[in-house]
Design a protein around this motif. Sequence first.
Motif: not given
Length: 688
Positions: A474-477, A482-486, A516-522, A530-540
Amino acid sequence: MTSDGGIQIPSRLPLLLTHEGVLLPGSTVRFSVDSPRNMHLVSQRLLRGTSLKSTIIGVIPNTRDPEHDTDDLPTLHKRIYSLVALQSNTGRWTLTFNWQCPGPVWLLCSKILCLHLLCLTLTSYVSLSLCRIGTAGIAVQVVGSNWPKPHYTLLITGLCRFSVSSLLKERPFVLAEVEQLDKLDQYTIPATESVAAEDGELGELSQKFYQAAVQLLGMLDMSVPVVAKFRRLLDSLPRETLPDVVASMIRTSNKEKLQVLDAVSLEERFKKALPMLTKQIEGLKLLQKTRKISPDNEKRVTNICISPLPLNVCVHTPFNLDGDDEDEDGDDTAVLERKVHGANMPEAALRVCLKELKRLKKMPQSMPEYALTRNYLDLMVELPWSKSTKDCLDIRAARTLLDNDHYAMDKLKRRVLEYLAVRQLKTTLKGPILCFVGPPGVGKTSVGRSIARTLGREFHRIALGGVCDQSDIRGHRRTYVGSMPGRIINGLKTVGVNNPVFLLDEVDKLGKSLQGDPAAALLEVLDPEQNHSFTDHYLNVAFDLSQVLFIATANTTATIPPALLDRMEVLQVPGYTQEEKVEIAHRHLIPNQLEQHGLTPQQLHIPQDTTQDIISRYTREAGVRSLERKIGAICRAVAVKVAEGHRATKTEALTPESQTQQGGELSVCVSVIGPKVQTIQRNVFMLV
């Protein structure tokens, strides 16, 4: 306003002391302010002022070393000076001192005391070394920052020249009594009227300067934005403004710009600025003699004559100087804004980008947040919001391609063909979430690559083995350094389309940690609802993943969380039988190994019976990886014999009789045909 309709600047102006850069009338320059006097000027005058008059300041070069520009007097007990004169006829206020130390001690002490009293009355002249002539300007923009040290960045547009009559105070900032030298309304006079009014030497100088500027433009590349802007300025501005404007745009030193600034009369101004143009023209002529200017290096020549980061010319004229052409490279925010509008992103994402772009324009490039915001906007315009590839829906061609790439795997092939058939009937079908579960080496990853080639889509593989941080998904905020997208968003940026085939490899080997748990992020990524509106933490902002075809691979379903397993369509991939392995070896593995080792079928031939013996006795596995390694070992042994001088001329097929078993070893006979027929036996030992 004056009696003749001109604009009058205030008679008392706070002075901004600059050590680098010269502001000329009609140009806009960005200054970095960090000295105590200038910081006080900004905080007490510009930031607290409420009227337009409070934003008008005087910009004057300070020739004193900025490292010694302090509010304290020089240390008198270290050096003894005698004051000679206060000179102003050279255009600068300076104090001249000579080293003298004659006479007895009491005479020396009296001289020190007299000098100290004199310096107290002339503090401003001791600590300052100012030019006599400066430029009145209006502060268009003020930006503050605390990194790497507290400072302000000012964007100032020059209005007119002024001369310093007297300094009224030095602390907390310099305030001076000034006399206006230029008329502000001269910039609104049409060029034809001003030329007609010039006679004699001044008119001749004006015509010479214009012709030299046109000649310089003719030697440069007009496709460069700053050169095209230079051309427009020459055609639209009055002639009397050209020396200041041209001197601020072409590559010149601060000393040369100071000479133009000190030239009060228009005739002297033309005389100072004309040699600058002549020097650039002569340099270009010399360059043309030494080497022919080609289109590839013509822009490099332009950078020699025109400043690579030119000043923004902001002249008071009714003509539009910006136009629709591409701005210079230094003002890349305009190019970035056009990219934002041309990215075809959703309305919510467009609003966020425009807001960030507005913040970017107000902050200086020295701020750390400038690079972060710029990287964010670059990512937003590079994402494939509306770019997609057209699927190949020919079922017959897809069936042929899948059969050529893989033997067996009928269940997987049938599922892909079903997806293509439904896509023919309904074009808005969401991408399925498939999970291939099977032992290692059965071709799960290669099947995913073949599916992408069958559909005509881009392919991207994401290795999830050992991932234990949900930020990888899901990326970094952006608040973190040094934040970057997922990996999902980064993969979309890599492929450049919004409907690729994503292979989530080794999904059963995901870890879990304090991050955190990457399996839960998947769960959001692999949920078609739900994935039609996936929100990455970096993009927001939301990104549509519904058109992405996700394929996960796993060796077992025991370690996959039930919630994640429920979102995927599990397809079991069993191991191959011996007959299937023999076909796979002769269709794919042996030709591939021959190509990798530089051999031809005439140099090496392995019959099917030999392949079956290798499979049944030495490579008992579900997949074909060990079988491929054994075939590679045979190819390397034959390659050694070929490299020793044997040349292949014909093929001698191996028969089952040529295979012998000796002491638990398999003797695979291959024929290398050279000047004399020789049979080479390759012993492949069973590895326990």
